[in-house]
Structures are given as C-alpha cells and as structure tokens.
Scaffold this motif. Structure first.
Motif, mmCIF file in Angstrom:
data_model
loop_
_atom_site.group_PDB
_atom_site.id
_atom_site.type_symbol
_atom_site.label_atom_id
_atom_site.label_comp_id
_atom_site.label_asym_id
_atom_site.label_seq_id
_atom_site.Cartn_x
_atom_site.Cartn_y
_atom_site.Cartn_z
ATOM 1 N N VAL A 119 0.796 -1.271 0.065
ATOM 2 C CA VAL A 119 -0.046 -0.025 0.141
ATOM 3 C C VAL A 119 0.903 1.138 -0.012
ATOM 4 O O VAL A 119 0.355 2.282 -0.350
ATOM 5 N N ALA A 120 2.079 1.313 0.768
ATOM 6 C CA ALA A 120 2.928 2.364 0.622
ATOM 7 C C ALA A 120 3.813 2.436 -0.708
ATOM 8 O O ALA A 120 4.119 3.537 -1.010
ATOM 9 N N ARG A 121 3.766 1.169 -1.232
ATOM 10 C CA ARG A 121 4.616 1.170 -2.680
ATOM 11 C C ARG A 121 4.002 1.769 -3.936
ATOM 12 O O ARG A 121 4.332 2.077 -4.745
ATOM 13 N N GLY A 122 2.464 1.794 -3.615
ATOM 14 C CA GLY A 122 1.695 2.263 -4.729
ATOM 15 C C GLY A 122 0.963 1.184 -5.648
ATOM 16 O O GLY A 122 0.465 1.266 -6.417
ATOM 17 N N ASP A 123 1.135 -0.136 -4.896
ATOM 18 C CA ASP A 123 0.408 -0.991 -5.538
ATOM 19 C C ASP A 123 -1.219 -0.968 -5.571
ATOM 20 O O ASP A 123 -1.936 -1.722 -6.503
ATOM 21 N N HIS A 124 -1.686 -0.389 -4.903
ATOM 22 C CA HIS A 124 -3.220 -0.005 -4.663
ATOM 23 C C HIS A 124 -3.674 1.406 -4.862
ATOM 24 O O HIS A 124 -4.689 2.006 -4.443
ATOM 25 N N ASP A 125 -2.495 2.134 -5.477
ATOM 26 C CA ASP A 125 -3.194 3.459 -5.913
ATOM 27 C C ASP A 125 -4.157 3.387 -7.313
ATOM 28 O O ASP A 125 -4.182 2.570 -8.082
ATOM 29 N N PRO A 126 -4.785 4.537 -7.122
ATOM 30 C CA PRO A 126 -5.755 4.549 -8.522
ATOM 31 C C PRO A 126 -5.031 4.530 -9.815
ATOM 32 O O PRO A 126 -3.989 5.062 -9.740
ATOM 33 N N VAL A 127 -5.683 4.057 -10.974
ATOM 34 C CA VAL A 127 -4.858 4.160 -12.270
ATOM 35 C C VAL A 127 -5.940 4.643 -13.032
ATOM 36 O O VAL A 127 -7.008 4.724 -12.986
ATOM 37 N N GLU A 128 -5.230 5.210 -14.529
ATOM 38 C CA GLU A 128 -6.236 5.808 -15.274
ATOM 39 C C GLU A 128 -7.445 5.011 -15.774
ATOM 40 O O GLU A 128 -8.504 5.287 -15.906
ATOM 41 N N ASP A 129 -6.947 3.775 -16.120
ATOM 42 C CA ASP A 129 -7.961 2.755 -16.799
ATOM 43 C C ASP A 129 -8.234 1.740 -15.639
ATOM 44 O O ASP A 129 -7.385 0.634 -15.439
ATOM 45 N N PRO A 130 -9.349 1.520 -14.718
ATOM 46 C CA PRO A 130 -9.682 0.709 -13.865
ATOM 47 C C PRO A 130 -9.818 -0.718 -14.461
ATOM 48 O O PRO A 130 -9.702 -1.720 -13.638
ATOM 49 N N ASP A 131 -10.104 -0.980 -15.769
ATOM 50 C CA ASP A 131 -10.156 -2.025 -16.602
ATOM 51 C C ASP A 131 -9.010 -2.653 -16.989
ATOM 52 O O ASP A 131 -9.029 -3.664 -17.597
ATOM 53 N N ALA A 132 -7.721 -1.820 -16.684
ATOM 54 C CA ALA A 132 -6.537 -2.468 -17.167
ATOM 55 C C ALA A 132 -6.048 -3.727 -16.446
ATOM 56 O O ALA A 132 -6.498 -3.948 -15.324
ATOM 57 N N GLU A 133 -5.362 -4.507 -17.113
ATOM 58 C CA GLU A 133 -5.003 -5.965 -16.688
ATOM 59 C C GLU A 133 -3.989 -5.435 -15.425
ATOM 60 O O GLU A 133 -4.194 -6.478 -14.698
ATOM 61 N N ASP A 134 -3.371 -4.536 -15.257
ATOM 62 C CA ASP A 134 -2.567 -4.429 -14.172
ATOM 63 C C ASP A 134 -3.259 -3.246 -13.015
ATOM 64 O O ASP A 134 -2.418 -2.854 -12.011
#
Length: 313
Positions: A37-52
């Motif tokens: 969570v501190a590394r950014g693995d759960h930050d919002p992304v531009e495309d929530p449907d993206a594979e990553d």
C-alpha cells in the motif's frame, strides 16, 4: 550484530555474504520495498479495467495511498507504523484493514522476533539495514553496531518549514506567543522582572507541561511535524538553559530519537522515544581501514571529517 549500510545495494550484497557464510542473518526493508500500500500497488490508475489495475484501490483523505504515506512519513516525520494505524481510520473506502488483507503489513510484520525473540535472545547473528534504521532504539540499544560508511541521519527542513512547525506547536500547547519571532525573542530575553520575564515564564510552563497531542494534530494541522516538540530543546538552547532566576541549566536539550511505537505526548513526537543510555559498541569503517573512536553522545572522530550525528547515541 546490526550492520547499517549506506545503500540498498550495499545492504543486499552484505546480506548475501552473510547467507554464504556460517552465520545467520536477516534484512530489514524500507516501507516502499515491503509495503504494497505504501509502494503504490493500490493507487488509482487511469484505466480501472486495465490488466494491471489493482483489485482494491486505496485512497486516504482524497490522495492515492502512496502519496499520503509519503506526505505523512517524509514531509511530517511520522513513523510508518504510526501512519499506517492512522490510515486505517481515514481511508476513503471505509476499509477496516488495508491490503494485504488477512495479514499484517509486511513492513510491520518484518519486525516480528527482530532484533530479539520472545526470550530476549538475538534472533539472528547479523541484521542488515540501511542507515535510516539507526533511528530505531531497539536496533542501537544493547546491540553491537557496525556502520558501513559514515551515516547521514540529517533531516532536511527549510527555514520556512521550521518556522511553520514551531508556530503550529506553539498554538497547539496554548503558548503565550504563537509565532517563531516572538518565540526567539523571549528565548533571548534576559530580564529578571517585567512583562517580558512573565511572558517568558509562561512560555516555559507551556513548553514544560506534559499533555497529549492527538494524532489528528499531526495529520490535519498545517505545518505540523513530528519533530515540532523539539521546539522545547531549541528554546532551552537559545536561552542557555536558563532557570527562572536567570542562572543554571534546568532545561534539558531535546533529542531526535526516531521510529518506534511510543505514546504521542507533548515533547515526544509520535514514534520518537527518548534517547536511552546504553553501552552499545559502535564500529565504523573508514577509508584508512582503522575504526574511529565513537565518544558517547555522538561525535565522530577518526581519519575522516568530524560531523555531529543525531541518530541518538
């Protein structure tokens, strides 16, 4: 034995050497290495449907979780364990626990049985960590410490940051002055009587009182910083440790003793315990190959330049 290294690469290289030997060892990782969570693995992304895209997005006070932790830990000086506890109650998703779900955050879990087990015995022969971990009292108290290269434990604060955090702290403790300039002026005042002397004594009382500051203060107040309570030490230094009679050295200097989990009290930043006296042997490697002397209370002396180190011991 605790070995502190200047870089992660140096730490990992030394840890590999320990693993290849007959000694047992372990490595302590920074929050961005260990905590998803501190590394950014759960930050919002531009495309929530993206594979990553993360399965669970986490934002705190409207910020991506990693940005919030950077602000709390780097800009406000909170230990990660303290910031993590605060985040559980302030995340925008209303999560009772943060990822990884069902287990303790790896950045916190790595401390289980380190540096000592439940019986108080050393868990391993050698613990490797970077220099910033020298702030942790349990790693430098009653342990054998080796410093690989000269550590830099400085915390970079601009003049304006120092002014802002002192101002915020003065307001929080209901001091008779609420601005840095007035704080300095009273600290330098030598009058034994009069209004200035009375105000100085009132400031002395406000800074010397022992009262709790809520964790929310460190999160929500503009200018708040975990080192703000060191204003007490700065006042004592500027005023020469003056007592009410104008003589003596009754006011102790403040110290910067870092990450841990201690009550948040006035004069003790959250996670910053008081500096404890110990007989920790400390060795530092120098270019000459000769270990320098390390007098207690913290000045290097040896074949390299002298520098004050605020690590604690």
């Amino acid at each position: 034995m605790i070995q502190f290294h200047q870089t992660r690469d140096a730490r990992d290289e030394a840890a590999k050497a320990t693993a290849d030997s007959s000694a047992t060892g372990d490595v302590l990782l920074g929050r961005k290495e260990a905590s998803p969570v501190a590394r950014g693995d759960h930050d919002p992304v531009e495309d929530p449907d993206a594979e990553d895209a993360p399965d669970q997005v986490v934002t705190i006070d409207g910020e991506p979780a990693s940005d919030w932790f950077d602000r709390m830990c780097d800009d406000r000086g909170l230990p990660f364990s303290t910031a993590l506890a605060i985040a559980r109650g302030r995340n925008d998703q209303g999560l009772e626990e943060l990822p990884p779900f069902g287990e303790e955050d790896p950045a916190v879990a790595q401390w289980d049985d380190l540096p000592r087990d439940d019986d108080g015995e050393p868990a391993v022969d050698v613990i490797h960590a970077t220099h910033q971990f020298a702030h942790v009292p349990s790693l430098r108290t009653h342990t054998n410490v080796i410093l690989d290269e000269q550590p830099d434990c400085r915390i970079d604060l601009s003049d304006q940051q120092v002014r802002d955090m002192v101002n915020a702290y003065l307001r929080a403790v209901d001091a008779p002055v609420t601005h840095f300039e007035g704080f300095v002026m009273l600290a330098r005042n030598d009058d034994a009587r009069g209004d200035a002397a009375a105000e100085r004594d009132a400031l002395d009382d406000a800074l010397g009182a022992d009262a709790d500051l809520p964790t929310e203060w460190y999160v929500e107040t503009d200018g708040a910083h975990a080192l703000a309570p060191t204003s007490r030490g700065r006042y004592g230094t500027r005023s020469g440790g003056r007592t009410r009679t104008g003589t003596g050295s009754g006011r102790p200097k403040s110290t910067m003793s870092p990450p841990g989990s201690t009550p948040i009290k006035r004069g003790t930043p959250p996670g910053h315990g008081s500096r404890s006296s110990s007989t920790t042997p400390i060795t530092r490697f120098t270019r000459s190959g000769r270990p320098p002397t390390f007098p207690r209370r913290g000045r290097w002396s040896g074949s390299t330049r002298t520098r004050v180190c605020p690590c604690g011991n």
